[in-house]
Write a protein that holds these residues in place. Sequence first.
Motif, PDB file in Angstrom:
ATOM      1  N   LEU A  61       1.898  -6.416  -8.045  1.00 42.93           N
ATOM      2  CA  LEU A  61       2.335  -7.138  -6.654  1.00 42.93           C
ATOM      3  C   LEU A  61       2.101  -7.864  -6.226  1.00 42.93           C
ATOM      4  CD1 LEU A  61       3.060  -3.143  -5.123  1.00 42.93           C
ATOM      5  CD2 LEU A  61       5.105  -5.107  -5.888  1.00 42.93           C
ATOM      6  N   GLN A  62       2.630  -9.127  -6.676  1.00 45.16           N
ATOM      7  CA  GLN A  62       1.529 -10.096  -5.740  1.00 45.16           C
ATOM      8  C   GLN A  62       2.437 -10.218  -4.117  1.00 45.16           C
ATOM      9  OE1 GLN A  62       2.277 -13.271  -8.893  1.00 45.16           O
ATOM     10  NE2 GLN A  62       1.471 -11.770 -10.443  1.00 45.16           N
ATOM     11  N   PRO A  63       1.747 -11.701  -3.325  1.00 48.12           N
ATOM     12  CA  PRO A  63       1.761 -11.665  -1.998  1.00 48.12           C
ATOM     13  C   PRO A  63       3.377 -11.982  -1.696  1.00 48.12           C
ATOM     14  CG  PRO A  63      -0.434 -12.710  -2.829  1.00 48.12           C
ATOM     15  CD  PRO A  63      -0.097 -11.981  -4.011  1.00 48.12           C
ATOM     16  N   GLN A  64       4.274 -12.459  -2.487  1.00 47.16           N
ATOM     17  CA  GLN A  64       5.416 -13.003  -2.602  1.00 47.16           C
ATOM     18  C   GLN A  64       6.540 -12.731  -3.703  1.00 47.16           C
ATOM     19  OE1 GLN A  64       5.252 -17.022  -2.109  1.00 47.16           O
ATOM     20  NE2 GLN A  64       5.116 -16.863   0.055  1.00 47.16           N
ATOM     21  N   GLN A  65       5.696 -11.817  -4.426  1.00 42.69           N
ATOM     22  CA  GLN A  65       6.661 -11.565  -5.644  1.00 42.69           C
ATOM     23  C   GLN A  65       6.263 -10.070  -6.580  1.00 42.69           C
ATOM     24  OE1 GLN A  65       7.701 -14.606  -8.332  1.00 42.69           O
ATOM     25  NE2 GLN A  65       5.372 -14.150  -9.906  1.00 42.69           N
ATOM     26  N   ALA A  66       7.109  -9.427  -7.464  1.00 46.16           N
ATOM     27  CA  ALA A  66       6.798  -8.501  -8.236  1.00 46.16           C
ATOM     28  C   ALA A  66       6.587  -8.931  -9.760  1.00 46.16           C
ATOM     29  CB  ALA A  66       8.136  -7.596  -8.001  1.00 46.16           C
ATOM     30  N   ASP A 112       0.667  -1.309   0.141  1.00 44.70           N
ATOM     31  CA  ASP A 112      -0.310  -0.053  -0.332  1.00 44.70           C
ATOM     32  C   ASP A 112       0.606   1.082   0.131  1.00 44.70           C
ATOM     33  OD1 ASP A 112      -2.020  -1.638  -0.002  1.00 44.70           O
ATOM     34  OD2 ASP A 112      -2.984  -1.131   2.175  1.00 44.70           O
ATOM     35  N   GLY A 113       2.278   1.235   1.118  1.00 48.02           N
ATOM     36  CA  GLY A 113       2.988   2.453   0.274  1.00 48.02           C
ATOM     37  C   GLY A 113       3.229   2.123  -0.685  1.00 48.02           C
ATOM     38  N   PHE A 114       3.554   1.703  -1.500  1.00 48.90           N
ATOM     39  CA  PHE A 114       4.832   1.801  -2.899  1.00 48.90           C
ATOM     40  C   PHE A 114       3.366   2.340  -3.657  1.00 48.90           C
ATOM     41  CE2 PHE A 114       4.677  -0.140  -7.167  1.00 48.90           C
ATOM     42  CZ  PHE A 114       6.175   1.259  -7.351  1.00 48.90           C
ATOM     43  N   LEU A 115       1.943   1.268  -3.383  1.00 47.13           N
ATOM     44  CA  LEU A 115       0.967   1.991  -4.366  1.00 47.13           C
ATOM     45  C   LEU A 115       0.623   3.668  -4.015  1.00 47.13           C
ATOM     46  CD1 LEU A 115      -1.134  -1.447  -5.387  1.00 47.13           C
ATOM     47  CD2 LEU A 115       0.575   0.160  -6.724  1.00 47.13           C
ATOM     48  N   ASP A 116       0.347   4.433  -2.890  1.00 47.97           N
ATOM     49  CA  ASP A 116      -0.061   5.223  -2.375  1.00 47.97           C
ATOM     50  C   ASP A 116       1.111   6.775  -2.901  1.00 47.97           C
ATOM     51  OD1 ASP A 116      -2.114   4.647  -1.054  1.00 47.97           O
ATOM     52  OD2 ASP A 116      -1.194   4.727   0.837  1.00 47.97           O
ATOM     53  N   PHE A 117       2.178   6.256  -3.609  1.00 46.99           N
ATOM     54  CA  PHE A 117       2.876   6.887  -3.443  1.00 46.99           C
ATOM     55  C   PHE A 117       2.800   7.410  -4.766  1.00 46.99           C
ATOM     56  CE2 PHE A 117       7.733   8.426  -5.399  1.00 46.99           C
ATOM     57  CZ  PHE A 117       7.447   9.682  -4.766  1.00 46.99           C
ATOM     58  N   HIS A 118       2.201   6.635  -6.031  1.00 46.24           N
ATOM     59  CA  HIS A 118       2.503   6.914  -7.261  1.00 46.24           C
ATOM     60  C   HIS A 118       1.078   6.713  -7.377  1.00 46.24           C
ATOM     61  CE1 HIS A 118       5.842   5.976  -8.450  1.00 46.24           C
ATOM     62  NE2 HIS A 118       5.983   4.310  -7.691  1.00 46.24           N
ATOM     63  N   ARG A 119       0.038   6.652  -6.699  1.00 49.07           N
ATOM     64  CA  ARG A 119      -1.795   7.134  -6.937  1.00 49.07           C
ATOM     65  C   ARG A 119      -1.576   8.615  -5.664  1.00 49.07           C
ATOM     66  NH1 ARG A 119      -3.392   2.996  -2.852  1.00 49.07           N
ATOM     67  NH2 ARG A 119      -3.917   2.251  -5.163  1.00 49.07           N
ATOM     68  N   VAL A 150      -2.491  10.856 -14.915  1.00 46.86           N
ATOM     69  CA  VAL A 150      -2.191  11.244 -16.661  1.00 46.86           C
ATOM     70  C   VAL A 150      -0.844  10.940 -16.761  1.00 46.86           C
ATOM     71  CG1 VAL A 150      -3.902  13.913 -15.985  1.00 46.86           C
ATOM     72  CG2 VAL A 150      -1.113  13.551 -15.845  1.00 46.86           C
ATOM     73  N   ALA A 151       0.383  10.617 -15.887  1.00 46.52           N
ATOM     74  CA  ALA A 151       1.281   9.766 -16.176  1.00 46.52           C
ATOM     75  C   ALA A 151       1.554   8.097 -16.016  1.00 46.52           C
ATOM     76  CB  ALA A 151       2.575  10.385 -15.638  1.00 46.52           C
ATOM     77  N   GLU A 152       0.578   8.022 -13.971  1.00 47.47           N
ATOM     78  CA  GLU A 152       0.632   7.089 -13.889  1.00 47.47           C
ATOM     79  C   GLU A 152      -0.568   6.524 -13.120  1.00 47.47           C
ATOM     80  OE1 GLU A 152       4.386   9.536 -11.537  1.00 47.47           O
ATOM     81  OE2 GLU A 152       2.259  10.280 -11.422  1.00 47.47           O
ATOM     82  N   ARG A 153      -0.798   5.443 -13.244  1.00 51.90           N
ATOM     83  CA  ARG A 153      -2.324   4.574 -12.827  1.00 51.90           C
ATOM     84  C   ARG A 153      -2.149   3.500 -12.380  1.00 51.90           C
ATOM     85  NH1 ARG A 153      -3.756   4.946 -19.154  1.00 51.90           N
ATOM     86  NH2 ARG A 153      -2.112   2.507 -18.452  1.00 51.90           N
ATOM     87  N   VAL A 154      -3.053   3.031 -10.865  1.00 52.43           N
ATOM     88  CA  VAL A 154      -2.654   2.849 -10.116  1.00 52.43           C
ATOM     89  C   VAL A 154      -3.839   1.552 -10.436  1.00 52.43           C
ATOM     90  CG1 VAL A 154      -2.542   1.962  -7.437  1.00 52.43           C
ATOM     91  CG2 VAL A 154      -1.195   3.307  -8.619  1.00 52.43           C
ATOM     92  N   TYR A 155      -4.225   0.048 -10.820  1.00 51.59           N
ATOM     93  CA  TYR A 155      -5.531  -0.405 -10.076  1.00 51.59           C
ATOM     94  C   TYR A 155      -4.933  -1.506  -9.564  1.00 51.59           C
ATOM     95  CZ  TYR A 155      -3.198  -2.250 -14.329  1.00 51.59           C
ATOM     96  OH  TYR A 155      -2.588  -2.915 -15.422  1.00 51.59           O
ATOM     97  N   GLU A 156      -6.090  -2.092  -8.637  1.00 48.73           N
ATOM     98  CA  GLU A 156      -5.649  -3.254  -7.814  1.00 48.73           C
ATOM     99  C   GLU A 156      -4.688  -3.322  -6.984  1.00 48.73           C
ATOM    100  OE1 GLU A 156      -6.600  -6.629 -10.243  1.00 48.73           O
ATOM    101  OE2 GLU A 156      -9.058  -6.138 -10.647  1.00 48.73           O
TER     102      GLU A 156
END
Length: 300
Positions: free
Chosen positions: A57-62, A18-25, A31-37
């Motif tokens: 991002l998956q539970p054990q890997q990216a 969540d911390g990683f995705l929140d930074f990019h949302r 317009v330049a970054e899209r976050v879904y699921e």
Amino acid sequence: MTTTLHCHMPLPANFRADGFLDFHRRDAQQVAERVYEQTLEKGLLWHGQPALLRIALQPQQAEASLLLDGASRRDDEALLASTVRHMLGLTQPVEAFEAVVAGHPQLGPLLARQSGLRVPQTSSGFEALAWAIIGQQISVAAAVSIRRRFIQAAGRRHSSGLYCLPDADCAAGMDEASLRAAGFTQGKAQTLLRLAAIVASGELPLAAWQFAPDAAQIGKQLAAIRGIGPWTISYALLRGFAWLDGSLHGDVAVRRNLQRLLARDDKLEAAEVEAWLAPFSPWRALVAAHLWAMQSSDGY
């Protein structure tokens, strides 16, 4: 011609997606970054070519892919893996930091709640510096708006429709009037154009430093550029180069959240915050990131 590159890598058990995705949302208009699921899609310029970076991002890997509007280079798969590892904060020795600070009376309980926190990284040092210049002495919401208009003014788009973050070469080709129209002050516009010209010329080799930064040398060269001061340098080193020892004592959100952490009624001055952070070297910027995370909407 289009080219697609792939890579995947394991994630720690306590990785904070969540911390990683929140930074990019941060920009709701995306317009330049899209976050879904659990997936980030980010438009950027890769060797000057429009590209779409996708990190799932998956539970054990990216799992990551790079969709290039053009041909790839020989070393691009290795560069993609290094970039994704860097952006996810996987190079940061957070376990060592948490072990050292676990017994601290104020920070220990905070870290227990925020274990595994890494500082999400920008895709390049120039992206971090541009964001830091835009964000000088204004709110996050205002900075996000100006950043969006800056990206749109640069006008580079991937075939997917996402705008691409300008690199130094792209920004160096812009003019002060277009930056002012995007919301930059005159001083910030001139600072960004000076920086872009120096990076584009090769005088400031940000790309060469990204994965093995010489913080002292980067800081020295940045400090010589008019309009770039200590906060901008520390922030850019943190977000663009994963250097965890910058002292962000002048940051408003750091000061406000440290006041909350210490249960103080009076506002903390920058000098007092600087002194409080000093014993945590070489982790001072990581401490600041934990203070930001206390109220995630506050922090850059």
